[in-house]
Design a protein around this motif. Structure first.
Motif, PDB file in Angstrom:
ATOM      1  N   LYS A 158       0.824  -1.193   0.000  1.00  0.00           N
ATOM      2  CA  LYS A 158       0.000   0.000   0.000  1.00  0.00           C
ATOM      3  C   LYS A 158       0.867   1.256   0.000  1.00  0.00           C
ATOM      4  N   GLU A 175      -2.768   5.451   0.441  1.00  0.00           N
ATOM      5  CA  GLU A 175      -3.739   4.404   0.763  1.00  0.00           C
ATOM      6  C   GLU A 175      -3.755   4.123   2.265  1.00  0.00           C
ATOM      7  N   LYS A 205      -8.900   6.686  -1.339  1.00  0.00           N
ATOM      8  CA  LYS A 205      -9.333   5.630  -2.260  1.00  0.00           C
ATOM      9  C   LYS A 205      -9.681   6.228  -3.613  1.00  0.00           C
ATOM     10  N   SER A 206      -9.641   5.383  -4.611  1.00  0.00           N
ATOM     11  CA  SER A 206      -9.972   5.787  -5.971  1.00  0.00           C
ATOM     12  C   SER A 206     -11.373   6.398  -6.029  1.00  0.00           C
ATOM     13  N   GLN A 229     -12.414   9.291  -4.878  1.00  0.00           N
ATOM     14  CA  GLN A 229     -12.762  10.267  -3.846  1.00  0.00           C
ATOM     15  C   GLN A 229     -12.489  11.694  -4.316  1.00  0.00           C
ATOM     16  N   THR A 260      -3.744   8.078  -6.331  1.00  0.00           N
ATOM     17  CA  THR A 260      -4.634   7.121  -5.674  1.00  0.00           C
ATOM     18  C   THR A 260      -6.099   7.430  -5.959  1.00  0.00           C
ATOM     19  N   ILE A 261      -6.487   8.720  -5.877  1.00  0.00           N
ATOM     20  CA  ILE A 261      -7.892   9.075  -6.079  1.00  0.00           C
ATOM     21  C   ILE A 261      -8.256   9.186  -7.560  1.00  0.00           C
TER      22      ILE A 261
END
Length: 142
Positions: A10, A14, A19-20, A22, A45-46
């Motif tokens: 991670k 993360e 999170k993806s 957001q 990541t998002i």
């Protein structure tokens, strides 16, 4: 797969709860001292750019850069709660011990408690920053 191996895969973003998909609002960004690598990780990541302080809708999370001379931490946390989606969280980033703008751990703890939040264990969030994921109590928000 061991829990340790899973944890190692991670990214810092993360581990801080991003999170993806957001929408993440960034508050207190200063290009002279913020950790660009962490910002890039969060955006990766998002899957989109961070929104700034002028964003006028609710966000899934807030990335809050806070330094000792930024005012009252409790007020800042409470102010940011009003723009946070139910179940959202705040990632509080403060300078590490000995760095300019360092915020005492006792001040952080008191502000988090007063704002009605719960805090995860602090993690190193780059060379100069410490990060904590702050969440609202599950029953407090409607």
């Amino acid at each position: 797969m061991s829990a340790t191996a899973d944890h190692a895969e991670k990214s810092l973003a993360e581990r801080l709860g991003f999170k993806s998909g957001q929408v993440v609002q960034e508050i207190g960004y200063d290009e002279t001292d913020a950790d660009q690598e962490l910002r890039d990780q969060v955006e990766e990541t998002i899957g989109q750019a961070l929104v700034d302080e002028d964003y006028d809708d609710v966000a899934d999370a807030v990335l809050l850069w806070f330094r000792d001379d930024d005012g009252d931490l409790t007020d800042s946390l409470v102010d940011n709660l009003q723009y946070l989606e139910e179940g959202g969280h705040i990632v509080l980033l403060t300078p590490k011990t000995g760095r300019e703008g360092y915020v005492e751990a006792s001040e952080i703890s008191e502000a988090v408690k007063t704002a009605g939040l719960t805090s995860s264990k602090s993690v190193s969030a780059g060379k100069d920053w410490t990060g904590s994921r702050l969440a609202t109590p599950k029953t407090a928000r409607r």
